[in-house]
Design a protein around this motif. Structure first.
Motif, mmCIF file in Angstrom:
data_model
loop_
_atom_site.group_PDB
_atom_site.id
_atom_site.type_symbol
_atom_site.label_atom_id
_atom_site.label_comp_id
_atom_site.label_asym_id
_atom_site.label_seq_id
_atom_site.Cartn_x
_atom_site.Cartn_y
_atom_site.Cartn_z
ATOM 1 N N ALA A 60 0.827 -1.204 0.000
ATOM 2 C CA ALA A 60 0.000 0.000 0.000
ATOM 3 C C ALA A 60 0.859 1.251 0.000
ATOM 4 N N GLY A 67 -5.137 3.541 -0.821
ATOM 5 C CA GLY A 67 -6.437 3.419 -0.170
ATOM 6 C C GLY A 67 -7.266 2.302 -0.769
ATOM 7 N N TYR A 70 -5.990 -0.885 0.808
ATOM 8 C CA TYR A 70 -6.464 -1.133 2.176
ATOM 9 C C TYR A 70 -7.887 -1.697 2.157
ATOM 10 N N VAL A 87 3.260 -1.372 4.274
ATOM 11 C CA VAL A 87 2.996 0.052 4.082
ATOM 12 C C VAL A 87 4.259 0.754 3.599
ATOM 13 N N PRO A 90 2.622 6.138 5.145
ATOM 14 C CA PRO A 90 1.241 6.331 5.596
ATOM 15 C C PRO A 90 0.519 7.361 4.743
ATOM 16 N N ALA A 101 -7.172 3.245 5.665
ATOM 17 C CA ALA A 101 -6.084 2.624 6.418
ATOM 18 C C ALA A 101 -6.481 2.398 7.872
ATOM 19 N N TRP A 104 -8.285 -0.790 8.608
ATOM 20 C CA TRP A 104 -7.545 -2.040 8.482
ATOM 21 C C TRP A 104 -7.058 -2.472 9.857
ATOM 22 N N VAL A 108 0.333 -5.664 9.850
ATOM 23 C CA VAL A 108 1.105 -4.718 9.040
ATOM 24 C C VAL A 108 2.563 -5.162 9.108
#
Length: 500
Positions: A60, A67, A70, A87, A90, A101, A104, A108
């Protein structure tokens, strides 16, 4: 919950650049978060339909593409798939991607090769379709380590959706899921290969928003297919003289002109003349198909017959003064001219002397000798050359681009690899000449000819140019059926309002 996908309709003909899609998103009355939810649902549905449940890693990025990832991760996890998200960065706080996010709740993990190597499926939601720089080396290595299929969201990360060119290393996807409209980069090489199987999904972006996105485009770009054009309607009371008289001029390599003439007949020209510029060519022409008229040398007296209105000049001609003088004479006589092969070579370095031709059909090498290197943007190169000469230009290749002087462009995507054999360019020129002889406008005739050639070509090994000619009747029938489905067969194309 993920509901079954509806049956896929025919892809729309409009292609939108990444900038146009961004304008469409901005003009939409549907909130970005709702579009993101629909896009993520489409990605999750595609994964479940195309692959068996397996350990899945979603890569992501920080933007809306991330997005979408996610959302897909959450829906796949709800369906029982083991999913983790890696990720890259962010999302910007407060935006719809950040909201996706925050929803979720699964694992991660870092963006590193060990994670992708353990996954049975990697979903690439790192970058959108307008990258500004190559992917970082660590990300490239992470994608390379994927031992299983990659599903790309919109485009494989690092691929320019406008040109189909990669910015640095791009991981090839097994499946690419995109939204609302295809982009040129989905059809242009090498983007088409890097995207793998394409799936276009409707995410509820209003047509008014898509129209607003198109308003900012300097010119429209299309996917080449029936519906963009329609073939001339058959006239129950017609006869050969109403279907036009095509002349194909040939010389040093008579086989090339014979292929063009045979294709012109199959494409529907009422009469076809092979015009020999030298005695040896005339003898070879007379040994060919009995339904073709043979004339010359000399060729010039044929220009006095106004009924011989369409000329294909170039297949089998040497790129010399004969080709130059013949083309100049045809233009002076007001004939509709397709310039191909030897005629293009004869004007290398002096492309402006081709002004007046209806269509020219260079491959990349011929284009470079006329105008300079094609460069990374094939559509822009073809548009520029077409505008310069005031002619339709067919830039041939596995992703042939047809460009009109007014800026319209179409990208073809039905050509099988079997077309990469000697003589198929001559066949294309002949199909084009046959359609022009019947009164089709140059841009529409060029688009139709390119599509028909691809449709007529058998796939697989052992194909030769003659096989493409033999496949034209079936291709014409297929085009007619597709055109009727697109409701564009109500009148001959020349009498319909132009697109764009």
């Amino acid at each position: 919950m993920i509901s079954p996908a509806p049956a896929r309709p025919e892809w729309p003909l409009d292609l939108l650049s990444p900038a146009a899609m961004a304008r469409a998103d901005a003009a939409s009355s549907v909130p970005v978060g709702a579009l993101m939810l629909a896009a993520g649902r489409a990605v999750a549905r595609a994964a479940m339909e195309r692959f068996r449940p397996c350990r899945t890693l979603v890569l992501a990025g920080p933007g809306n593409n991330g997005g979408d990832g996610y959302v897909a991760a959450r829906l796949l996890m709800e369906a029982g798939w083991p999913v983790a998200v890696a990720v890259l960065a962010p999302p910007r706080p407060g935006g719809p991607a950040a909201e996706a996010a925050a929803r979720w709740k699964g694992p991660v993990v870092p963006v590193r090769p060990e994670e992708t190597s353990r996954a049975g499926l990697v979903i690439d939601a790192l970058l959108g379709a307008a990258p500004t720089r190559p992917l970082p080396k660590a990300v490239v290595e992470t994608l390379r380590a994927a031992g299983r299929p990659v599903l790309a969201v919109d485009v494989p990360s690092g691929l320019d959706g406008g040109t189909g060119q990669p910015l640095g290393d791009v991981a090839r996807a097994a499946l690419t899921v995109t939204f609302a409209r295809l982009k040129p980069g989905h059809l242009l090489m090498p983007g088409r290969l890097l995207c793998g199987e394409l799936r276009l999904t409707d995410i509820g972006l209003p047509e008014a928003a898509l129209a607003a996105g198109l308003e900012g485009e300097a010119a429209r770009t299309f996917r080449n297919a029936p519906g963009l054009w329609g073939l001339p309607a058959e006239d129950p009371a017609g006869h050969k003289y109403r279907r036009g008289h095509l002349v194909v001029a040939g010389g040093a390599m008579p086989g090339a002109a014979r292929l063009a003439a045979a294709a012109g007949r199959r494409a529907g020209a009422g009469l076809v003349t092979l015009a020999a510029t030298e005695p040896e060519a005339a003898a070879a022409f007379r040994a060919g198909e009995p339904g073709i008229i043979v004339a010359g040398p000399p060729v010039e007296p044929l220009l006095e017959d106004a009924k011989r209105g369409t000329w294909v000049i170039g297949p089998g001609l040497a790129p010399d003064g004969t080709a130059r003088s013949l083309l100049a004479g045809a233009l002076a006589a007001g004939r509709t001219v397709v310039a191909d092969a030897g005629a293009l070579g004869a004007f290398a370095g002096t492309p402006d002397d081709l002004r007046g031709v209806a269509v020219l059909t260079p491959h990349e090498g011929e284009f470079a000798r006329l105008f300079g290197p094609v460069g990374p943007d094939r559509v822009a190169a073809a548009r520029g050359a077409a505008a310069r000469l005031g002619a339709v230009l067919v830039l041939k290749g596995p992703d042939t681009v047809v460009a009109a002087p007014d800026g319209r462009a179409a990208i073809n995507h039905n050509a099988p690899p079997s077309l990469a054999t000697a003589g198929t360019g001559d066949v294309l020129a002949g199909i084009l000449g046959g359609l022009l002889a019947q009164g089709m406008a140059p841009f529409e005739a060029a688009c139709a000819a390119v599509w028909l050639q691809g449709e007529a070509a058998p796939e697989g090994p052992g194909v030769v140019a003659e096989d493409v000619v033999a496949g034209l009747p079936a291709a014409l029938r297929a085009a007619g059926e597709a055109a009727r489905r697109a409701a564009c067969f109500s009148a001959p194309l020349g009498k319909r309002a132009p697109l764009g």
